[in-house]
Design an enzyme around this catalytic site. Structure first.
Site, short mmCIF file in Angstrom:
data_model
loop_
_atom_site.label_atom_id
_atom_site.label_comp_id
_atom_site.label_asym_id
_atom_site.label_seq_id
_atom_site.Cartn_x
_atom_site.Cartn_y
_atom_site.Cartn_z
N PHE A 32 46.60 -20.34 51.99
CA PHE A 32 46.66 -19.03 51.35
C PHE A 32 45.47 -18.22 51.86
CE2 PHE A 32 45.35 -16.11 47.93
CZ PHE A 32 46.52 -15.37 47.78
N TRP A 70 47.28 -24.18 50.03
CA TRP A 70 48.55 -23.61 49.57
C TRP A 70 49.20 -24.59 48.60
CZ3 TRP A 70 50.92 -18.94 50.33
CH2 TRP A 70 52.24 -18.82 49.86
N GLY A 73 54.31 -24.15 43.48
CA GLY A 73 54.30 -24.05 42.03
C GLY A 73 54.93 -22.75 41.60
N ASP A 159 41.96 -9.63 34.03
CA ASP A 159 43.37 -9.27 34.24
C ASP A 159 44.24 -10.49 33.96
OD1 ASP A 159 45.76 -8.09 34.89
OD2 ASP A 159 45.41 -8.08 37.06
#
Length: 266
Positions: A32, A70, A73, A159
């Protein structure tokens, strides 16, 4: 990204709001990749709050590129946000000495209630500023700002949308996307989660689960304060995007919270 492609890496964009996240794929290996992510990602990785950090590189453009493992999920569903594993991970975030130390070392921002109020007011459109309920709420929030020693401020995610919680195929939970992180009153994070996902009648029970203790009246009042501020911010966002039905629903929610609070002189 071009240099990586020449080395046999296939770079694919990952859907998101920032346009800075990618999946890097080479043979059967996946990473990622993200540009200009939170500067204390290494600490989050060490605490196993985010997926493992593999490497960090400075690009020719001056941007920073990070690579994390990575994980297959899924994001949590809204109805899963009340679960104990969510409150347990959030408690770890709010009580991590390493995160707090690293946040200060990278010069992270300290966010006070007054700063949040000022930002909220500046972002409001003129017609929302003059809305009777919103105007009264903001004036009352200014008079009743939460009292918490700066030494008790903690790293907050900022957030806590259910889409920022990643549950791996091995049932390991992670909290991702730290672009809104700040050093603040933990009640700020708690209010964001509880206001969106926990019915008001279950707040006390959820806080007991989070704290493993009885919540103080001071904490509850701080959560209510931030919840009202969060709702005003949501009203502004819905107004800006033309989502007027959602905006009116949030105004109704705000009105209900106001009526429940005797210490708000509206």
């Amino acid at each position: 990204m071009n240099s990586n492609q020449k080395k046999g890496w296939r770079i694919l964009p990952v859907h998101g709001d920032t346009g800075m996240a990618y999946m890097g794929e080479h043979n059967e290996k996946r990473l990622f990749l993200k540009r200009n992510t939170s500067p204390f990602l290494a600490a989050l990785s060490l605490e196993e709050i985010t997926p493992r950090l593999v490497w960090t590189k400075r690009m020719a453009s001056g941007d920073t590129l990070t690579a994390q493992e990575w994980l297959n999920g899924r994001n949590l569903r809204p109805d899963e946000m009340k679960q104990e594993k969510v409150s347990a991970l959030l408690f770890r975030v709010h009580h991590s000495a390493l995160l707090k130390r690293m946040w200060k070392q990278v010069g992270g921002v300290v966010t006070t209630p007054m700063k949040l109020l000022d930002e909220c007011y500046l972002n409001l459109s003129p017609d929302l500023r003059s809305h009777p309920l919103i105007k009264k709420v903001l004036n009352t929030l200014k008079k009743n700002q939460p009292e918490l020693e700066r030494s008790n401020y903690e790293v907050c995610h900022g957030d806590l949308n259910h889409k920022n919680w990643l549950l791996s195929d091995t049932n390991k939970l992670y909290l991702v996307d730290w672009d809104s992180a700040k050093l603040a009153d933990p009640a700020l994070d708690l209010s964001m989660l509880m206001c969106q996902y926990v019915p008001r009648s279950e707040w006390h029970e959820w806080l007991e689960q989070y704290l493993h203790a009885q919540p103080s009246e001071n904490l509850i009042q701080r959560i209510v304060w931030y919840s009202m501020l969060n709702l005003v911010q949501q009203i502004e966002e819905c107004h800006r995007r033309g989502r007027f039905h959602e905006m009116n629903q949030d105004i109704i929610k705000l009105s209900k919270i106001v009526k429940e609070q005797n210490y708000f002189e509206l």
